[in-house]
Design a protein around this motif. Sequence first.
Motif, short mmCIF file in Angstrom:
data_model
loop_
_atom_site.label_atom_id
_atom_site.label_comp_id
_atom_site.label_asym_id
_atom_site.label_seq_id
_atom_site.Cartn_x
_atom_site.Cartn_y
_atom_site.Cartn_z
N THR A 1 0.39 -6.23 -4.09
CA THR A 1 -0.63 -5.29 -3.44
C THR A 1 -0.09 -3.88 -4.37
OG1 THR A 1 -0.44 -6.45 -1.39
CG2 THR A 1 -1.15 -4.19 -1.34
N ILE B 1 -2.88 -1.70 -6.30
CA ILE B 1 -2.92 -0.26 -5.76
C ILE B 1 -2.98 0.79 -6.79
CG2 ILE B 1 -2.22 1.49 -4.22
CD1 ILE B 1 -3.93 -0.61 -2.44
N LEU C 1 -9.94 2.46 -1.94
CA LEU C 1 -8.88 1.87 -2.60
C LEU C 1 -8.29 0.58 -2.37
CD1 LEU C 1 -6.73 2.17 -4.88
CD2 LEU C 1 -5.20 3.55 -3.20
N LEU C 2 -8.15 0.36 -0.94
CA LEU C 2 -7.64 -0.88 -0.52
C LEU C 2 -8.50 -1.98 -0.63
CD1 LEU C 2 -5.24 -2.24 1.05
CD2 LEU C 2 -6.12 -1.79 3.27
N VAL D 1 -8.24 5.71 0.86
CA VAL D 1 -7.36 4.57 0.70
C VAL D 1 -7.86 3.36 1.59
CG1 VAL D 1 -5.09 3.68 1.21
CG2 VAL D 1 -5.35 6.12 0.59
N VAL E 1 0.98 -1.30 -0.05
CA VAL E 1 0.06 -0.06 0.13
C VAL E 1 1.04 1.19 0.07
CG1 VAL E 1 -1.55 1.28 1.34
CG2 VAL E 1 -1.85 -1.19 0.95
N SER F 1 -8.49 -3.33 -4.03
CA SER F 1 -7.43 -3.89 -4.50
C SER F 1 -7.01 -5.32 -3.82
CB SER F 1 -6.24 -2.88 -4.16
OG SER F 1 -6.66 -1.67 -4.88
#
Length: 309
Positions: free
Chosen positions: A195, A199, A226-227, A222, A119, A230
Amino acid sequence: MGRYVARRLLQMIPVFLGTTLLIFLMVNVLPGDPVAALWGDKPPDPAQMAQIKHDLGLDLPLWQQYLHYLGNLLQGDFGSTIAGNRPVIDEMTGAFPVSIRLALMAFVFEMVVGIFFGVLAGVKRGKMIDTGVTVFTLLVISVPVFVLGLLGQQIFGTQLGWVKPNVSESPTLGELLLPALVLGSLSLAYVARLTRTSIAENARADYMRTAIAKGLPQRRIVSVHLLRNSLIPVVTYLGTDIGSLMAGAVVTEGIFNVQGVGNLLFDALARREGTVVVGCVTVFVLIYLAANLLVDLLYAVLDPRIRYA
């Protein structure tokens, strides 16, 4: 969801039968006679050999031996060893708890640290920290596991004295820390790179631009948007890696003298104890199947667009 789980469980049956049959046949076609090996360098007694093979069912055709093994397996009986006639379940009971603890520690290490670095590199892509994570993961991937194990044992165990170079027969969590770090180092590098790529790819998606345009806080963008989207490829890799950590710990357990499944399999192959090898692999197959089912169910949790009819 219930119908999907039931369908997946039914699909596991031919997979389980096929993998166990393949391993059973591979073990039984290895050269050498495990019963004759009981006499060592002395010539074996044909009458005693025939009696032992008859008692263990080794004089039957392979297909009958496999069906006999499956019938006993449904009753929780993994068979007996040739040397000593000891139940295989007793051998695995002493080895599997140690390997499970080692694998879980390595799994937590690779998951937490790998996702964190991934990340960080993905959010700061193109910057110095991204380059540093990329170089570090490439270095870890390039170095063999046995080299990392010997270096860690020499530096942290012998020179610095932070940990014991070799673990005891009943190791504590502290003794398993260094072997777990070595075991999970390679997977950590892959998790971090996977990752980071996911990302960086999702950061350019339309929903990310929408979240930024709404003025949402960076932490929420995030962590929530996003996380979460992802992590699907990362979860797929982690799910299959659970079984790999246990099955691939032969080198790590040998370096640190961990009395786990790795050492048990190595000794069983050296002694041609086919029942021990097949029993351990059977447990590995069950772990793989359960982990893959859990991963498929986690897809719907991570991505609300995924639904199972």
